[in-house]
Design a protein around this motif. Sequence first.
Motif, PDB file in Angstrom:
ATOM      1  N   HIS A 241      -4.772  -1.208  10.362  1.00 29.10           N
ATOM      2  CA  HIS A 241      -4.163  -2.399  10.964  1.00 29.10           C
ATOM      3  C   HIS A 241      -4.138  -2.252  12.483  1.00 29.10           C
ATOM      4  O   HIS A 241      -4.452  -3.205  13.223  1.00 29.10           O
ATOM      5  CB  HIS A 241      -2.748  -2.586  10.411  1.00 29.10           C
ATOM      6  CG  HIS A 241      -2.133  -3.917  10.722  1.00 29.10           C
ATOM      7  ND1 HIS A 241      -1.574  -4.197  11.950  1.00 29.10           N
ATOM      8  CD2 HIS A 241      -1.989  -5.050   9.980  1.00 29.10           C
ATOM      9  CE1 HIS A 241      -1.110  -5.439  11.952  1.00 29.10           C
ATOM     10  NE2 HIS A 241      -1.351  -5.978  10.756  1.00 29.10           N
TER      11      HIS A 241
ATOM     12  N   CYS B 207       0.833  -1.210   0.000  1.00 29.99           N
ATOM     13  CA  CYS B 207       0.000   0.000   0.000  1.00 29.99           C
ATOM     14  C   CYS B 207       0.863   1.253   0.000  1.00 29.99           C
ATOM     15  O   CYS B 207       0.546   2.243  -0.678  1.00 29.99           O
ATOM     16  CB  CYS B 207      -0.927  -0.006   1.216  1.00 29.99           C
ATOM     17  SG  CYS B 207      -2.219  -1.270   1.167  1.00 29.99           S
TER      18      CYS B 207
ATOM     19  N   ALA C 256      -6.951   0.467   0.830  1.00 28.79           N
ATOM     20  CA  ALA C 256      -5.762   0.230   1.641  1.00 28.79           C
ATOM     21  C   ALA C 256      -6.139   0.046   3.109  1.00 28.79           C
ATOM     22  O   ALA C 256      -5.594  -0.815   3.805  1.00 28.79           O
ATOM     23  CB  ALA C 256      -4.782   1.398   1.487  1.00 28.79           C
TER      24      ALA C 256
ATOM     25  N   CYS D 158      -3.486   2.176   5.641  1.00 30.55           N
ATOM     26  CA  CYS D 158      -3.303   0.750   5.916  1.00 30.55           C
ATOM     27  C   CYS D 158      -2.758   0.551   7.331  1.00 30.55           C
ATOM     28  O   CYS D 158      -3.230  -0.320   8.067  1.00 30.55           O
ATOM     29  CB  CYS D 158      -2.368   0.146   4.879  1.00 30.55           C
ATOM     30  SG  CYS D 158      -2.121  -1.631   5.038  1.00 30.55           S
TER      31      CYS D 158
ATOM     32  N   GLN E 171      -2.138   5.993   1.191  1.00 24.69           N
ATOM     33  CA  GLN E 171      -2.505   4.580   1.223  1.00 24.69           C
ATOM     34  C   GLN E 171      -1.740   3.844   2.319  1.00 24.69           C
ATOM     35  O   GLN E 171      -2.302   3.031   3.049  1.00 24.69           O
ATOM     36  CB  GLN E 171      -2.226   3.928  -0.131  1.00 24.69           C
ATOM     37  CG  GLN E 171      -3.170   4.363  -1.228  1.00 24.69           C
ATOM     38  CD  GLN E 171      -2.681   5.597  -1.961  1.00 24.69           C
ATOM     39  OE1 GLN E 171      -1.939   6.416  -1.410  1.00 24.69           O
ATOM     40  NE2 GLN E 171      -3.081   5.752  -3.201  1.00 24.69           N
TER      41      GLN E 171
ATOM     42  N   GLN F 295      -7.702  -3.362   3.547  1.00 23.25           N
ATOM     43  CA  GLN F 295      -6.682  -4.406   3.493  1.00 23.25           C
ATOM     44  C   GLN F 295      -5.885  -4.451   4.793  1.00 23.25           C
ATOM     45  O   GLN F 295      -5.558  -5.533   5.296  1.00 23.25           O
ATOM     46  CB  GLN F 295      -5.760  -4.174   2.302  1.00 23.25           C
ATOM     47  CG  GLN F 295      -6.435  -4.394   0.957  1.00 23.25           C
ATOM     48  CD  GLN F 295      -5.504  -4.164  -0.217  1.00 23.25           C
ATOM     49  OE1 GLN F 295      -4.300  -3.983  -0.035  1.00 23.25           O
ATOM     50  NE2 GLN F 295      -6.050  -4.169  -1.421  1.00 23.25           N
ATOM     51  N   GLY F 296      -5.556  -3.287   5.335  1.00 26.26           N
ATOM     52  CA  GLY F 296      -4.819  -3.244   6.589  1.00 26.26           C
ATOM     53  C   GLY F 296      -5.603  -3.863   7.733  1.00 26.26           C
ATOM     54  O   GLY F 296      -5.061  -4.637   8.531  1.00 26.26           O
TER      55      GLY F 296
END
Length: 206
Positions: free
Chosen positions: A45, A30, A113, A41, A37, A116-117
């Motif tokens: 996370h 990312c 992003a 991320c 991004q 996804q994180g």
Amino acid sequence: MDMLSWLSLAGICALGAMSPGPSLLIVLRCAAAGIRQGLACAIAHGGAIALYACLTAFGLAALVTHTPMLFTILQWGGAAMLVYLGWKALRAPTPSNTAAKNPTPEFVSVSRAALQGFGIAFFNPKVAIFFTALFSQFVSAEQMLSTKLAMAGLAAGIDAIWYALVALLVTLGSGRGWLGAKAAHRLQQVFGVLLLGLAARLVFSL
């Protein structure tokens, strides 16, 4: 908790965050698309880490790791996500001549992003095991709610800060010309292969 306990907890959380794995690959991927991004991320996370920390503080994370069906779902969900992200990385569009002049092509949107994180941490069975086995040692039923929330915030903050630093280092290199559009595209493909490899390893271990 006393100061030594807080420092010990911080050290364990830092070691957990810095351990190489799929999370690092996703943040790097990312960050190769841009600073926004990468930071999105990293922060997302950390949000997933906060969720696991809260579940552990209230005794719910053990339910996941000690319930075979739930843990299997978590494992297969993680494998499926790795396959999806690996395939997307391999299918990233080749930069055009115009994009080649831009050192930070947007292979990944900011919102994607962040998803996804969060997803790579939430569906990572090692995160659940980490919090059940180690983080839980610092939790007791007598602790105040504010203490448990502060512990969750510490774990999330350390995780988000570490991956934000990783993202900043990647984008700093990009801004200095170390990572051009074509190089970033090749890096995306490398990440794709590594993510698919991690997915295969996870599937064969099930």
